[in-house]
Design a protein around this motif. Structure first.
Motif, PDB file in Angstrom:
ATOM      1  N   GLU A 341       0.824  -1.217   0.000  1.00 14.54           N
ATOM      2  CA  GLU A 341       0.000   0.000   0.000  1.00 14.54           C
ATOM      3  C   GLU A 341       0.851   1.258   0.000  1.00 14.54           C
ATOM      4  O   GLU A 341       0.658   2.156  -0.814  1.00 14.54           O
ATOM      5  CB  GLU A 341      -0.929   0.006   1.224  1.00 14.54           C
ATOM      6  CG  GLU A 341      -2.131  -0.892   1.001  1.00 14.54           C
ATOM      7  CD  GLU A 341      -2.791  -1.324   2.287  1.00 14.54           C
ATOM      8  OE1 GLU A 341      -2.657  -0.607   3.311  1.00 14.54           O
ATOM      9  OE2 GLU A 341      -3.436  -2.388   2.285  1.00 14.54           O
ATOM     10  N   SER A 342       1.839   1.309   0.919  1.00 15.07           N
ATOM     11  CA  SER A 342       2.579   2.571   1.044  1.00 15.07           C
ATOM     12  C   SER A 342       3.394   2.858  -0.221  1.00 15.07           C
ATOM     13  O   SER A 342       3.585   4.002  -0.588  1.00 15.07           O
ATOM     14  CB  SER A 342       3.474   2.558   2.282  1.00 15.07           C
ATOM     15  OG  SER A 342       4.487   1.603   2.104  1.00 15.07           O
ATOM     16  N   LYS A 343       3.842   1.806  -0.903  1.00 18.44           N
ATOM     17  CA  LYS A 343       4.642   2.031  -2.110  1.00 18.44           C
ATOM     18  C   LYS A 343       3.777   2.082  -3.362  1.00 18.44           C
ATOM     19  O   LYS A 343       4.296   2.188  -4.473  1.00 18.44           O
ATOM     20  CB  LYS A 343       5.706   0.940  -2.252  1.00 18.44           C
ATOM     21  CG  LYS A 343       6.781   0.995  -1.175  1.00 18.44           C
ATOM     22  CD  LYS A 343       7.815  -0.103  -1.375  1.00 18.44           C
ATOM     23  CE  LYS A 343       8.680  -0.297  -0.141  1.00 18.44           C
ATOM     24  NZ  LYS A 343      10.037   0.240  -0.278  1.00 18.44           N
ATOM     25  N   LYS A 344       2.444   1.926  -3.184  1.00 20.06           N
ATOM     26  CA  LYS A 344       1.478   1.989  -4.300  1.00 20.06           C
ATOM     27  C   LYS A 344       1.802   0.977  -5.406  1.00 20.06           C
ATOM     28  O   LYS A 344       1.745   1.278  -6.605  1.00 20.06           O
ATOM     29  CB  LYS A 344       1.437   3.399  -4.903  1.00 20.06           C
ATOM     30  CG  LYS A 344       0.955   4.462  -3.944  1.00 20.06           C
ATOM     31  CD  LYS A 344       0.608   5.733  -4.712  1.00 20.06           C
ATOM     32  CE  LYS A 344      -0.134   6.736  -3.881  1.00 20.06           C
ATOM     33  NZ  LYS A 344       0.644   7.242  -2.717  1.00 20.06           N
ATOM     34  N   LEU A 345       2.183  -0.247  -4.963  1.00 23.74           N
ATOM     35  CA  LEU A 345       2.519  -1.289  -5.933  1.00 23.74           C
ATOM     36  C   LEU A 345       1.251  -2.032  -6.357  1.00 23.74           C
ATOM     37  O   LEU A 345       0.239  -1.995  -5.658  1.00 23.74           O
ATOM     38  CB  LEU A 345       3.488  -2.290  -5.293  1.00 23.74           C
ATOM     39  CG  LEU A 345       4.826  -1.701  -4.837  1.00 23.74           C
ATOM     40  CD1 LEU A 345       5.509  -2.623  -3.841  1.00 23.74           C
ATOM     41  CD2 LEU A 345       5.735  -1.448  -6.044  1.00 23.74           C
ATOM     42  N   ASP A 346       1.326  -2.736  -7.493  1.00 25.01           N
ATOM     43  CA  ASP A 346       0.193  -3.564  -7.914  1.00 25.01           C
ATOM     44  C   ASP A 346       0.261  -4.935  -7.263  1.00 25.01           C
ATOM     45  O   ASP A 346      -0.753  -5.475  -6.855  1.00 25.01           O
ATOM     46  CB  ASP A 346       0.170  -3.693  -9.442  1.00 25.01           C
ATOM     47  CG  ASP A 346      -0.199  -2.373 -10.082  1.00 25.01           C
ATOM     48  OD1 ASP A 346      -1.353  -1.972  -9.917  1.00 25.01           O
ATOM     49  OD2 ASP A 346       0.678  -1.731 -10.693  1.00 25.01           O
ATOM     50  N   ILE A 347       1.474  -5.503  -7.228  1.00 22.42           N
ATOM     51  CA  ILE A 347       1.650  -6.751  -6.467  1.00 22.42           C
ATOM     52  C   ILE A 347       2.971  -6.685  -5.715  1.00 22.42           C
ATOM     53  O   ILE A 347       3.895  -5.933  -6.091  1.00 22.42           O
ATOM     54  CB  ILE A 347       1.612  -8.044  -7.340  1.00 22.42           C
ATOM     55  CG1 ILE A 347       2.685  -8.041  -8.435  1.00 22.42           C
ATOM     56  CG2 ILE A 347       0.255  -8.281  -7.928  1.00 22.42           C
ATOM     57  CD1 ILE A 347       2.762  -9.359  -9.215  1.00 22.42           C
ATOM     58  N   ILE A 348       3.064  -7.487  -4.655  1.00 22.97           N
ATOM     59  CA  ILE A 348       4.338  -7.588  -3.936  1.00 22.97           C
ATOM     60  C   ILE A 348       4.661  -9.065  -3.753  1.00 22.97           C
ATOM     61  O   ILE A 348       3.769  -9.888  -3.498  1.00 22.97           O
ATOM     62  CB  ILE A 348       4.299  -6.794  -2.604  1.00 22.97           C
ATOM     63  CG1 ILE A 348       5.712  -6.618  -2.037  1.00 22.97           C
ATOM     64  CG2 ILE A 348       3.386  -7.451  -1.555  1.00 22.97           C
ATOM     65  CD1 ILE A 348       5.853  -5.430  -1.098  1.00 22.97           C
ATOM     66  N   VAL A 349       5.929  -9.392  -3.941  1.00 19.58           N
ATOM     67  CA  VAL A 349       6.385 -10.775  -3.815  1.00 19.58           C
ATOM     68  C   VAL A 349       7.051 -10.891  -2.450  1.00 19.58           C
ATOM     69  O   VAL A 349       8.022 -10.191  -2.164  1.00 19.58           O
ATOM     70  CB  VAL A 349       7.412 -11.105  -4.930  1.00 19.58           C
ATOM     71  CG1 VAL A 349       7.879 -12.546  -4.813  1.00 19.58           C
ATOM     72  CG2 VAL A 349       6.825 -10.826  -6.313  1.00 19.58           C
ATOM     73  N   LEU A 350       6.506 -11.775  -1.637  1.00 19.74           N
ATOM     74  CA  LEU A 350       7.010 -11.907  -0.274  1.00 19.74           C
ATOM     75  C   LEU A 350       7.887 -13.141  -0.164  1.00 19.74           C
ATOM     76  O   LEU A 350       7.473 -14.239  -0.522  1.00 19.74           O
ATOM     77  CB  LEU A 350       5.808 -12.022   0.679  1.00 19.74           C
ATOM     78  CG  LEU A 350       6.078 -12.458   2.116  1.00 19.74           C
ATOM     79  CD1 LEU A 350       6.885 -11.394   2.857  1.00 19.74           C
ATOM     80  CD2 LEU A 350       4.763 -12.707   2.839  1.00 19.74           C
ATOM     81  N   ASN A 351       9.115 -12.968   0.299  1.00 15.42           N
ATOM     82  CA  ASN A 351       9.858 -14.167   0.697  1.00 15.42           C
ATOM     83  C   ASN A 351      10.427 -13.984   2.084  1.00 15.42           C
ATOM     84  O   ASN A 351      10.857 -12.913   2.457  1.00 15.42           O
ATOM     85  CB  ASN A 351      10.921 -14.631  -0.313  1.00 15.42           C
ATOM     86  CG  ASN A 351      11.643 -13.523  -0.984  1.00 15.42           C
ATOM     87  OD1 ASN A 351      12.166 -12.656  -0.319  1.00 15.42           O
ATOM     88  ND2 ASN A 351      11.653 -13.529  -2.307  1.00 15.42           N
ATOM     89  N   SER A 352      10.383 -15.094   2.802  1.00 16.49           N
ATOM     90  CA  SER A 352      10.722 -15.015   4.210  1.00 16.49           C
ATOM     91  C   SER A 352      12.148 -15.491   4.437  1.00 16.49           C
ATOM     92  O   SER A 352      12.552 -16.535   3.930  1.00 16.49           O
ATOM     93  CB  SER A 352       9.745 -15.904   4.969  1.00 16.49           C
ATOM     94  OG  SER A 352      10.334 -16.321   6.159  1.00 16.49           O
ATOM     95  N   LEU A 353      12.902 -14.726   5.219  1.00 20.61           N
ATOM     96  CA  LEU A 353      14.281 -15.136   5.531  1.00 20.61           C
ATOM     97  C   LEU A 353      14.283 -16.339   6.476  1.00 20.61           C
ATOM     98  O   LEU A 353      15.280 -17.027   6.607  1.00 20.61           O
ATOM     99  CB  LEU A 353      15.023 -13.983   6.194  1.00 20.61           C
ATOM    100  CG  LEU A 353      16.012 -13.201   5.330  1.00 20.61           C
ATOM    101  CD1 LEU A 353      16.845 -12.275   6.171  1.00 20.61           C
ATOM    102  CD2 LEU A 353      16.934 -14.116   4.535  1.00 20.61           C
ATOM    103  N   ASN A 354      13.135 -16.581   7.165  1.00 23.29           N
ATOM    104  CA  ASN A 354      13.051 -17.725   8.083  1.00 23.29           C
ATOM    105  C   ASN A 354      12.985 -19.036   7.321  1.00 23.29           C
ATOM    106  O   ASN A 354      13.203 -20.097   7.867  1.00 23.29           O
ATOM    107  CB  ASN A 354      11.768 -17.640   8.937  1.00 23.29           C
ATOM    108  CG  ASN A 354      11.783 -16.398   9.789  1.00 23.29           C
ATOM    109  OD1 ASN A 354      12.846 -15.991  10.240  1.00 23.29           O
ATOM    110  ND2 ASN A 354      10.629 -15.794   9.988  1.00 23.29           N
TER     111      ASN A 354
END
Ligand code: C5P
Length: 400
Positions: A341-354
């Motif tokens: 939301e804050s970066k006004k992106l259309d999609i975000i790809v999440l990867n976890s360092l865990n």
């Protein structure tokens, strides 16, 4: 589906050669025109007559036909093929391909192939595991060869393990997938940022991070393969520019340089993928001389904020579809949502360092994709190349 496609089917000397008879059947039935090329050793396993009858073309194996002196042109074959598939690919052929040892018609054709090459390795588990095989596979991957990974199971030697050639049906599906995806980004221009940024402290020191750039480079490679025109802006990495399609690479060092380059390319683009690990802060002042050690116990470097490239460009869009990445250690989903939301992106790809399968320096990744429409899609652990294709598929789906 494969109507009119020209496929060179390379057969090497492994017991799995018998399975390639089925593969050839499937290709011909689907409408492909197939030219079989065999190594001399392959003919010990299956007779060329079988392949010649099924493909309705004489098999090519030698540089010359012995009794007529007719020359077989690997250059013509390399130009003719829309795809070259080598199945089975033995350790020996893989080694020759990785090192350009063109001592037979098949490897020579490989070196002349203008379009993509796909291989289905087949060997015993010890040979597959051997560092030299793995090194050669990595080299071929780097050269843009598509690898259809061997499966695990009973091997011809009686041993159990990885090395068994993928089933003909599976290779056939990969070939179909290859042709259906091939040009779905034709006419699209895509900006990709990749790698880390280095923020200089003085002429010999910098603040950086562990990003290898692999994810961004795989994305650029797959975009290129699928027909896009790619502007790849990368921080310092030790990666070769992918050779697939139209990829223009710009090397930068700092976030500011990346920002300037990205700003100049963004207006030309339809899609922007921000996979770079951009330093959030940079030293306020860069010393032009090496900073000397003083006797103080502490040293302070003042930092100033870097521009947020993804956020800035997404708020200056002119219809571009923008994609960001989030690498989180805690409250993954809610943090990723906030960034989206804050970066006004259309999609975000999440990867976890865990996650042991995800993150910096690795060849694999495990992602979730969050869209601004509120959907969350979870993916299995995959190679970064497969992840790149999942991301591109999601972009196409959401940008419709
Ligand atoms: O806020 P954070 O750095 O975690 O956000 C990550 C996303 O924002 C990535 O897509 C990254 O490429 C982008 N980014 C950027 N410029 C920055 C910081 C992050 O483009 N200065």
């Amino acid at each position: 589906m494969l109507n009119g496609k020209h496929i060179v089917l390379g057969i090497t000397g492994g017991i799995a050669a018998y399975k390639s008879v089925m593969l050839l059947r499937l290709l011909v039935k689907a409408g492909a025109e197939v030219q079989v090329v065999m190594t001399p050793a392959a003919k010990e396993f299956v007779t060329p007559v079988t392949f010649a009858s099924l493909s309705s073309k004489p098999v090519v194996s030698e540089f010359f036909t012995a009794n007529t002196g007719e020359w077989h042109s690997h250059v013509d074959l390399g130009l003719w093929a829309n795809l070259m598939v080598i199945a089975p690919a033995t350790a020996s052929t893989i080694g020759k391909m990785a090192n350009g040892i063109a001592d037979n018609m098949l490897v020579t054709t490989y070196l002349s192939a203008k379009e993509d090459v796909m291989i289905a390795p087949a060997m015993d588990l010890d040979m597959w595991r051997h560092p030299s095989t793995q090194r050669n596979i990595a080299q071929l991957q780097n050269d843009g060869v598509i690898i259809v990974s061997p499966g695990s199971g009973e091997l011809a030697s009686g041993l159990e393990g990885k090395g068994r050639m993928a089933e003909p049906q599976e290779i056939f599906q990969e070939i179909q997938k290859y042709f259906s995806k091939k040009q779905d980004l034709k006419g699209k221009k895509v900006l990709v940022t990749a790698g880390p940024t280095y923020e200089n402290i003085d002429p010999v020191r910098f603040i950086g991070n562990y990003s290898s750039g692999k994810m961004g480079f795989e994305i650029a490679r797959e975009l290129g393969k699928r027909g896009a025109e790619v502007f790849l802006i990368t921080g310092p990495v030790s990666l070769d520019t992918p050779k697939t399609g139209n990829i223009e690479r710009t090397d930068v060092t700092s976030a500011i340089e990346m920002f300037e380059q990205a700003k100049s390319k963004f207006p030309l683009c339809d899609i922007a993928i921000f996979s770079a690990a951009v330093a959030d802060y940079a030293p306020d002042k860069v010393s032009d001389k090496k900073i000397k050690r003083e006797n103080e116990e502490e040293m302070v470097i003042r930092l100033k904020r870097n521009p947020d490239i993804a956020a800035y460009l997404s708020s200056h869009k002119n219809n571009q579809f923008t994609v960001g990445f989030a690498l989180e250690t805690d409250n993954e989903i809610s943090n990723a949502k906030k960034k989206l939301e804050s970066k006004k992106l259309d999609i975000i790809v999440l990867n976890s360092l865990n996650d042991p399968d995800a993150g910096f320096m690795k060849d694999t990744n495990k992602i979730k994709i969050l869209s601004k429409t509120g959907e969350i899609t979870s993916y299995d652990p995959k190679t970064k190349r497969e992840v790149a294709n999942d991301i591109i598929d999601a972009i196409l789906r959401y940008s419709k």
